[in-house]
Write an enzyme that holds these catalytic residues in place. Structure first.
Site, PDB file in Angstrom:
ATOM      1  N   ASP A   9       0.872  -1.168   0.000  1.00  0.00           N
ATOM      2  CA  ASP A   9       0.000   0.000   0.000  1.00  0.00           C
ATOM      3  C   ASP A   9       0.917   1.229   0.000  1.00  0.00           C
ATOM      4  OD1 ASP A   9      -2.347   1.667   0.462  1.00  0.00           O
ATOM      5  OD2 ASP A   9      -1.637   1.811   2.531  1.00  0.00           O
ATOM      6  N   ASP A  11      -0.019   5.183   1.055  1.00  0.00           N
ATOM      7  CA  ASP A  11      -0.192   6.113   2.166  1.00  0.00           C
ATOM      8  C   ASP A  11      -0.237   5.366   3.496  1.00  0.00           C
ATOM      9  OD1 ASP A  11      -0.692   8.768   0.760  1.00  0.00           O
ATOM     10  OD2 ASP A  11      -2.220   7.520  -0.175  1.00  0.00           O
ATOM     11  N   ASP A 171      -1.453  -0.943   5.986  1.00  0.00           N
ATOM     12  CA  ASP A 171      -1.684  -0.371   7.313  1.00  0.00           C
ATOM     13  C   ASP A 171      -3.151  -0.325   7.707  1.00  0.00           C
ATOM     14  OD1 ASP A 171      -2.176   1.690   5.307  1.00  0.00           O
ATOM     15  OD2 ASP A 171      -2.331   3.095   6.979  1.00  0.00           O
TER      16      ASP A 171
END
Length: 224
Positions: A9, A11, A171
Site C-alpha cells: 500500500d 499512504d 496499514d
C-alpha cells in the site's frame, strides 16, 4: 519459477504522507469555508482515495455536500496536492534499506493503492522511488479497488508475479481484506492511518519497523 512479489500500500505504509494530505484537504474544504481537519482525523478520512476523503471531511464538519459540488472540489484537491508534492512526504524509516536487501535476494515489488494512479506515480517519481516497482496501480486503474480482490490480482499480473508467491503489506483494513480476498498472506504495519489496532484485523504478521522486513520473514509468511 517467478520471483516472489511484495506488494505495498502507499499512504501510511510506504510513505508518511499525512502532513501533505491534511494540507491539501484543508485547502480543498476551505473553498466551502469549513474548519480545518487535523492529523487526528486522518485515520478516519484516509484509505479510499481523495473523493471519499473530501466527502468524509465535509460530513465531519457537518456540511451536506451536494453531488454537483464534488468534481470541482476533487480537482481543487488534485491540483494543490500535485503542485506541492512531495512536500514533507518521506519513506518510513528503514524502508529503503529493506527494499535493497530484498532486491539482492531476487524479490520484486509493486504498489497497490486506492490513491489515484497518477497521483501515486507522480509522488513516487518525485521521491525517486519508481525504479523499485514493477507495477503501480491506483484506485482508478481498474473498475474495482481495494478491498476487491481483483485490484490486487490485477496488480500482481501487471508486475509479472504469481499470487502463490505474493505478500501484501499495508496499514489498514482494506489492505488486509484485499489480501484475504485474493488468497495471499499479509503483513501489517502499525504506524499508518488505521483507526483500529492493526493486530485486530487478522494479518498474517505485524511488523513494528521496516528493519523487521527481511527475506527470512517474507519466506516464513509465504510458507505459512
Amino acid at each position: 519459477m517467478k520471483s516472489p512479489l511484495v506488494v505495498f500500500d502507499l499512504d501510511g505504509t510506504l510513505l508518511d504522507t499525512h502532513a501533505d494530505l491534511v494540507e491539501s484537504l484543508n485547502h480543498t474544504i476551505a473553498a466551502l469555508e469549513l474548519a480545518p481537519v487535523s492529523y487526528g482525523d486522518l485515520t478516519y478520512l484516509v484509505g479510499n482515495g481523495a473523493q471519499v476523503m473530501i466527502e468524509r471531511a465535509c460530513k465531519l464538519r457537518g456540511y451536506i455536500l451536494k453531488p454537483e459540488e464534488l468534481p470541482a472540489l476533487l480537482q481543487r484537491f488534485i491540483a494543490h496536492y500535485t503542485e506541492t508534492m512531495p512536500g514533507l512526504t518521506q519513506p518510513y524509516p528503514g524502508l529503503l534499506a529493506a527494499l535493497e536487501v530484498l532486491k539482492t535476494q531476487g524479490y520484486k515489488f509493486a504498489v497497490c493503492t486506492n490513491k489515484m494512479e497518477a497521483l501515486a506515480r507522480t509522488l513516487l517519481e518525485r521521491l525517486g522511488l519508481t525504479h523499485y516497482f514493477e507495477a503501480i496501480t491506483g484506485g482508478d486503474t481498474f473498475t474495482v479497488r481495494k478491498p476487491n480482490a481483483e485490484h490486487l490480482i490485477g496488480t500482481v499480473e501487471r508486475a509479472g508475479g504469481d499470487l502463490r508467491r505474493t505478500v501484501m503489506i499495508g496499514d489498514s483494513i482494506n489492505d488486509i481484506l484485499v489480501a484475504r480476498n485474493a488468497g495471499v498472506p499479509s503483513i501489517a504495519v502499525p504506524f499508518g492511518y488505521s483507526d483500529v489496532s492493526v493486530d485486530t484485523l487478522g494479518p498474517s504478521r505485524v511488523i513494528a519497523h521496516y528493519d523487521e522486513l527481511t527475506p527470512a520473514l517474507v519466506r516464513d509468511v509465504l510458507a505459512a
